[in-house]
Design a protein around this motif. Structure first.
Motif, PDB file in Angstrom:
ATOM      1  N   LEU A 276       0.827  -1.210   0.000  1.00 37.55           N
ATOM      2  CA  LEU A 276       0.000   0.000   0.000  1.00 37.55           C
ATOM      3  C   LEU A 276       0.859   1.258   0.000  1.00 37.55           C
ATOM      4  O   LEU A 276       0.576   2.222  -0.728  1.00 37.55           O
ATOM      5  CB  LEU A 276      -0.920  -0.015   1.231  1.00 37.55           C
ATOM      6  CG  LEU A 276      -1.755   1.237   1.465  1.00 37.55           C
ATOM      7  CD1 LEU A 276      -2.719   1.470   0.300  1.00 37.55           C
ATOM      8  CD2 LEU A 276      -2.523   1.129   2.787  1.00 37.55           C
ATOM      9  N   TYR A 277       1.926   1.241   0.795  1.00 39.24           N
ATOM     10  CA  TYR A 277       2.793   2.413   0.904  1.00 39.24           C
ATOM     11  C   TYR A 277       3.454   2.743  -0.432  1.00 39.24           C
ATOM     12  O   TYR A 277       3.476   3.906  -0.867  1.00 39.24           O
ATOM     13  CB  TYR A 277       3.852   2.147   1.980  1.00 39.24           C
ATOM     14  CG  TYR A 277       4.773   3.297   2.249  1.00 39.24           C
ATOM     15  CD1 TYR A 277       4.303   4.476   2.816  1.00 39.24           C
ATOM     16  CD2 TYR A 277       6.136   3.211   1.960  1.00 39.24           C
ATOM     17  CE1 TYR A 277       5.153   5.541   3.075  1.00 39.24           C
ATOM     18  CE2 TYR A 277       6.994   4.267   2.214  1.00 39.24           C
ATOM     19  CZ  TYR A 277       6.505   5.427   2.774  1.00 39.24           C
ATOM     20  OH  TYR A 277       7.346   6.478   3.026  1.00 39.24           O
TER      21      TYR A 277
ATOM     22  N   MET B 134       3.711   6.120  -5.497  1.00 37.06           N
ATOM     23  CA  MET B 134       3.646   6.238  -6.956  1.00 37.06           C
ATOM     24  C   MET B 134       2.455   7.093  -7.386  1.00 37.06           C
ATOM     25  O   MET B 134       2.547   7.847  -8.359  1.00 37.06           O
ATOM     26  CB  MET B 134       3.562   4.847  -7.593  1.00 37.06           C
ATOM     27  CG  MET B 134       4.851   4.044  -7.498  1.00 37.06           C
ATOM     28  SD  MET B 134       6.337   4.944  -8.029  1.00 37.06           S
ATOM     29  CE  MET B 134       5.969   5.254  -9.758  1.00 37.06           C
ATOM     30  N   ALA B 135       1.352   6.993  -6.644  1.00 35.83           N
ATOM     31  CA  ALA B 135       0.200   7.855  -6.953  1.00 35.83           C
ATOM     32  C   ALA B 135       0.592   9.313  -6.766  1.00 35.83           C
ATOM     33  O   ALA B 135       0.223  10.186  -7.574  1.00 35.83           O
ATOM     34  CB  ALA B 135      -0.974   7.493  -6.050  1.00 35.83           C
TER      35      ALA B 135
ATOM     36  N   LYS C 148      -6.236   1.307 -10.038  1.00 32.41           N
ATOM     37  CA  LYS C 148      -6.857   0.081 -10.541  1.00 32.41           C
ATOM     38  C   LYS C 148      -5.956  -1.125 -10.312  1.00 32.41           C
ATOM     39  O   LYS C 148      -6.416  -2.220  -9.969  1.00 32.41           O
ATOM     40  CB  LYS C 148      -7.167   0.228 -12.036  1.00 32.41           C
ATOM     41  CG  LYS C 148      -8.299   1.199 -12.328  1.00 32.41           C
ATOM     42  CD  LYS C 148      -8.513   1.378 -13.830  1.00 32.41           C
ATOM     43  CE  LYS C 148      -9.603   2.409 -14.108  1.00 32.41           C
ATOM     44  NZ  LYS C 148      -9.766   2.659 -15.563  1.00 32.41           N
ATOM     45  N   GLU C 149      -4.635  -0.914 -10.489  1.00 32.49           N
ATOM     46  CA  GLU C 149      -3.673  -1.989 -10.268  1.00 32.49           C
ATOM     47  C   GLU C 149      -3.686  -2.422  -8.797  1.00 32.49           C
ATOM     48  O   GLU C 149      -3.579  -3.600  -8.481  1.00 32.49           O
ATOM     49  CB  GLU C 149      -2.271  -1.529 -10.666  1.00 32.49           C
ATOM     50  CG  GLU C 149      -1.216  -2.624 -10.608  1.00 32.49           C
ATOM     51  CD  GLU C 149       0.154  -2.129 -11.009  1.00 32.49           C
ATOM     52  OE1 GLU C 149       1.146  -2.583 -10.393  1.00 32.49           O
ATOM     53  OE2 GLU C 149       0.241  -1.292 -11.937  1.00 32.49           O
ATOM     54  N   MET C 150      -3.836  -1.443  -7.914  1.00 34.76           N
ATOM     55  CA  MET C 150      -3.918  -1.747  -6.483  1.00 34.76           C
ATOM     56  C   MET C 150      -5.098  -2.664  -6.197  1.00 34.76           C
ATOM     57  O   MET C 150      -4.954  -3.692  -5.506  1.00 34.76           O
ATOM     58  CB  MET C 150      -4.085  -0.457  -5.661  1.00 34.76           C
ATOM     59  CG  MET C 150      -2.875   0.422  -5.573  1.00 34.76           C
ATOM     60  SD  MET C 150      -3.225   1.968  -4.669  1.00 34.76           S
ATOM     61  CE  MET C 150      -3.465   1.369  -2.998  1.00 34.76           C
ATOM     62  N   VAL C 151      -6.247  -2.281  -6.694  1.00 31.84           N
ATOM     63  CA  VAL C 151      -7.463  -3.062  -6.449  1.00 31.84           C
ATOM     64  C   VAL C 151      -7.314  -4.467  -7.010  1.00 31.84           C
ATOM     65  O   VAL C 151      -7.698  -5.459  -6.379  1.00 31.84           O
ATOM     66  CB  VAL C 151      -8.688  -2.353  -7.052  1.00 31.84           C
ATOM     67  CG1 VAL C 151      -9.949  -3.223  -6.908  1.00 31.84           C
ATOM     68  CG2 VAL C 151      -8.909  -1.005  -6.382  1.00 31.84           C
TER      69      VAL C 151
ATOM     70  N   VAL D  95      -5.084   7.745   3.021  1.00 32.43           N
ATOM     71  CA  VAL D  95      -3.703   8.205   2.812  1.00 32.43           C
ATOM     72  C   VAL D  95      -3.396   8.265   1.320  1.00 32.43           C
ATOM     73  O   VAL D  95      -2.731   9.193   0.842  1.00 32.43           O
ATOM     74  CB  VAL D  95      -2.705   7.279   3.542  1.00 32.43           C
ATOM     75  CG1 VAL D  95      -1.274   7.721   3.274  1.00 32.43           C
ATOM     76  CG2 VAL D  95      -2.979   7.255   5.034  1.00 32.43           C
ATOM     77  N   THR D  96      -3.872   7.273   0.569  1.00 34.15           N
ATOM     78  CA  THR D  96      -3.644   7.245  -0.882  1.00 34.15           C
ATOM     79  C   THR D  96      -4.276   8.464  -1.548  1.00 34.15           C
ATOM     80  O   THR D  96      -3.643   9.162  -2.357  1.00 34.15           O
ATOM     81  CB  THR D  96      -4.232   5.955  -1.482  1.00 34.15           C
ATOM     82  OG1 THR D  96      -3.806   4.836  -0.724  1.00 34.15           O
ATOM     83  CG2 THR D  96      -3.780   5.788  -2.928  1.00 34.15           C
ATOM     84  N   TYR D  97      -5.532   8.729  -1.216  1.00 38.06           N
ATOM     85  CA  TYR D  97      -6.218   9.872  -1.814  1.00 38.06           C
ATOM     86  C   TYR D  97      -5.618  11.192  -1.333  1.00 38.06           C
ATOM     87  O   TYR D  97      -5.539  12.164  -2.096  1.00 38.06           O
ATOM     88  CB  TYR D  97      -7.718   9.808  -1.494  1.00 38.06           C
ATOM     89  CG  TYR D  97      -8.455   8.836  -2.383  1.00 38.06           C
ATOM     90  CD1 TYR D  97      -8.845   9.200  -3.673  1.00 38.06           C
ATOM     91  CD2 TYR D  97      -8.739   7.547  -1.941  1.00 38.06           C
ATOM     92  CE1 TYR D  97      -9.519   8.311  -4.502  1.00 38.06           C
ATOM     93  CE2 TYR D  97      -9.409   6.641  -2.765  1.00 38.06           C
ATOM     94  CZ  TYR D  97      -9.793   7.027  -4.042  1.00 38.06           C
ATOM     95  OH  TYR D  97     -10.450   6.146  -4.866  1.00 38.06           O
ATOM     96  N   ASN D  98      -5.185  11.230  -0.074  1.00 40.21           N
ATOM     97  CA  ASN D  98      -4.538  12.449   0.424  1.00 40.21           C
ATOM     98  C   ASN D  98      -3.267  12.763  -0.357  1.00 40.21           C
ATOM     99  O   ASN D  98      -2.933  13.933  -0.575  1.00 40.21           O
ATOM    100  CB  ASN D  98      -4.196  12.297   1.910  1.00 40.21           C
ATOM    101  CG  ASN D  98      -5.406  12.469   2.798  1.00 40.21           C
ATOM    102  OD1 ASN D  98      -6.472  12.878   2.337  1.00 40.21           O
ATOM    103  ND2 ASN D  98      -5.256  12.151   4.070  1.00 40.21           N
TER     104      ASN D  98
END
Length: 501
Positions: free
Chosen positions: A326-327, A332-333, A350-353, A362-365
C-alpha cells in the motif's frame, strides 16, 4: 532456657565457652541474631576466650541479619587480636588452621549477603559496591567463581554499575572469564540502556576472548536495532548512518532490518542523496532490498521531486519480483500526480485493487496534496476529494486542510470556508494553516464570511521545536552527547569509521 540458666547459676555451676556457644546456637535457631551476638560480647566480658565456634556462630548471625559490614568488622577485630597474640593458645584448638577457615567463612558470608541484596526487591547496588570496596580494603579476595555468580545475580536496570565493577574485576584479576557471564553483562547493559558499555564488552570478546557466540552476536545486534529504530522513528538519519558504520566496523553484518531503519530515517529527513547511497551500499553488501527498502527510497526521491529516478526504481522493483504494498502504491500515486499524469494515477489505483490492496484515505490524500502543492486547479483536487467520498472513504484532517488550501489559493474562499465548517461538524480539528488560508483568501477576494463560526484560531505547531526534542530524546536514549563531532558526508559512502559515534 532462661530457667535452666538461672538454675545453673544458683547451683554455682560456672558457664564455660561451650555453654555460651550452645546458647548462641539456640538464639540463632530461634531467629534472635542480635541476642546471639550479645552472647559473644558476654564471653569476652567474663574474661573467656571465644572459640572458633563462637566466631563462626557470630558470622552466621551477621549473615542472618544480612549485615556484611558487621561480619567484616568482626573478622578484622579477630584478626588484629590474633596477630597481636591476644588470643590465648589452647591445646584443643589449632588456631592457625582455624584462622584460615574463619577468613574463608567471612568471605563466604559477605558474598552471600551481597547476593541476597542483589536478588531482593530493593535497589541495593550502592550497598554492594561499598561492601566490595570494604572487603578489598580488608585484603580478603573474592574468587572468580564468586564474582561471576554475583554478576549473574544482577538482573535489574540499576545493577549496571555493579555489573560494570564486577566485570572489570574479573577481567583485570583473572586470566579467564565465562562467555555466558559476558553475554549476561551485555544483556543487562542493554536493559539499562548503556549501549556503549555493552559494545565495549563485545569488543573485549573480539580482542581478548572468549570468542563470541551466536548469543553474543544477537544481543549486540538487538542493542543496535533499538538505537536504529529510535533514529528511524525520529528521522535522525546521521546517527543511523553512524550506527551502521559502527556495526560494520565491529564485524557485525547489518541485515535488511538495520539497512531499512536508516533508509526510512533518510526518507523522513528528505535526505534523498543519503538514501540513494545507503540503498547502494545495502546492495553492494549482498543484502537483498525488501519492499520496505524500495518504499523508503521511493519516498525520499518523491520528496525531492526526482520523479524520473523514482519511476526507474519502481520499474526495477517490479522487474526483480518485489511486490508493491500500500505504501509503495501510494508514493507512486503521489509521483504521477506531481507529473500531472492523472491517467497513470487512475491506472495505479486500478492496479492496487486488482492486487487486492484497497486505496485508503492516505492514498487519496497523496493525490489531493500533490494537486495543492503543484498549484493545479482546485477543481482537480476537489474531484479526487469527491471520488474518495464516493468510495466510502472518510476524509481526515489532512484531506480537508489540503483541499482548503487549494481552494483558497484558487480564489474560492467561500467553498473553503464551508469545507472548514463541515470538517468541524465531523469532529475534526484543523490546523492554523487552513484557518489562515481562509482568512487571507477572503480578504484578497473580498468574500464575506462569519469568523465567529470558524471559532478561535488553532495554535501553531512547533515543528522546529519537535525536531530538537526528537534529537534530545534520541541522545538521551543512546547515551551520547547532544553536541557531537560534525557529520561528514563521506560517512554515508564508507563502511568503516574511527572512534565511537
Amino acid at each position: 532456657m532462661e530457667k535452666v540458666l538461672n538454675d545453673m547459676a544458683q547451683e554455682g555451676v560456672l558457664f564455660n565457652v561451650v555453654t555460651y556457644n550452645t546458647l548462641m546456637a539456640i538464639y540463632l535457631e530461634q531467629g534472635r541474631a542480635t541476642e546471639a551476638l550479645n552472647i559473644l560480647q558476654e564471653i569476652q566480658k567474663r574474661g573467656l576466650t571465644p572459640s572458633p565456634v563462637s566466631y563462626s556462630t557470630a558470622l552466621l548471625a551477621y549473615r542472618k541479619m544480612e549485615d556484611g559490614h558487621g561480619a567484616l568488622r568482626l573478622f578484622i577485630e579477630f584478626r588484629e587480636k590474633y596477630h597481636k597474640g591476644d588470643i590465648r593458645k589452647d591445646a584443643n584448638e589449632d588456631w592457625e588452621n582455624e584462622f584460615v577457615k574463619l577468613e574463608n567463612f567471612t568471605i563466604r558470608v559477605c558474598y552471600q549477603v551481597m547476593r541476597r541484596w542483589l536478588v531482593s526487591g530493593e535497589n541495593l547496588s550502592t550497598n554492594v559496591l561499598k561492601l566490595l570496596t570494604d572487603v578489598d580494603n580488608a585484603g580478603l579476595p573474592f574468587c572468580k567463581e564468586e564474582l561471576q555468580r554475583l554478576l549473574w545475580a544482577c538482573t535489574r536496570e540499576e545493577h549496571y554499575i555493579v555489573v560494570k565493577e564486577l566485570y572489570s574485576r574479573i577481567r583485570g584479576g583473572h586470566s579467564e572469564i565465562s562467555l555466558s557471564v559476558c553475554n549476561h553483562a551485555i544483556w543487562l547493559m542493554g536493559k539499562a540502556k548503556k549501549w556503549w558499555a555493552a559494545l565495549e564488552i563485545y569488543e573485549d570478546l573480539l580482542d581478548k576472548g572468549p570468542k563470541p557466540n551466536n548469543m553474543s552476536y544477537e544481543l549486540i545486534v538487538s542493542h543496535f536495532n533499538i538505537l536504529l529504530s529510535a533514529a528511524k522513528r525520529r528521522g535522525i538519519w546521521r546517527w543511523g548512518v553512524r550506527l551502521l558504520n559502527k556495526m560494520e566496523d565491529k564485524g557485525l553484518k547489518p541485515g535488511s532490518r538495520e539497512w531499512n531503519a536508516v533508509l526510512i530515517a533518510c526518507s523522513k529527513a528528505s535526505e534523498t542523496s543519503a538514501a540513494v547511497q545507503i540503498f547502494k551500499r545495502m546492495v553492494e553488501q549482498g543484502e537483498k532490498p525488501t519492499i520496505i527498502s524500495y518504499g523508503a527510497l521511493l519516498s525520499a526521491l518523491e520528496k525531492k521531486k526526482h520523479y524520473d529516478e523514482a519511476r526507474r526504481v519502481w520499474d526495477h522493483m517490479i522487474k526483480v519480483g518485489v511486490e508493491p504494498n500500500l505504501y509503495a502504491y501510494t508514493i507512486m500515486a503521489s509521483i504521477f500526480t506531481g507529473q500531472g499524469k492523472f491517467d497513470l494515477v487512475d491506472a495505479i489505483l486500478k492496479e492496487m485493487v486488482t492486487a487486492g490492496i484497497e486505496p485508503t484515505v492516505v492514498t487519496y490524500n497523496a493525490v489531493i496534496s500533490g494537486c495543492a502543492r503543484k498549484g493545479m486547479s482546485s477543481a482537480v483536487a476537489y474531484e479526487w476529494f469527491h471520488r474518495m467520498k464516493v468510495q466510502n472513504i472518510s476524509p481526515n484532517e489532512i484531506s480537508y486542510e489540503m483541499l482548503i488550501e487549494a481552494l483558497a489559493k484558487d480564489g474560492k474562499p467561500r467553498i473553503a470556508y464551508n469545507l472548514y465548517l463541515r470538517a468541524q461538524s465531523e469532529g475534526l480539528s484543523l490546523s492554523s494553516k487552513a484557518y489562515d488560508a481562509i482568512l487571507q483568501s477572503s480578504r484578497v477576494y473580498e468574500a464575506t464570511i462569519d469568523l465567529s463560526a470558524l471559532g478561535p484560531r488553532p495554535p501553531d505547531t512547533k515543528k522546529r521545536l519537535q525536531i530538537r526534542k526528537s534529537l534530545t530524546e534520541f541522545c538521551d536514549l543512546a547515551d551520547v552527547p547532544r553536541r557531537s563531532k560534525p557529520f561528514d558526508r563521506k560517512e554515508v559512502y564508507i563502511s568503516q569509521t574511527e572512534g565511537n559515534p
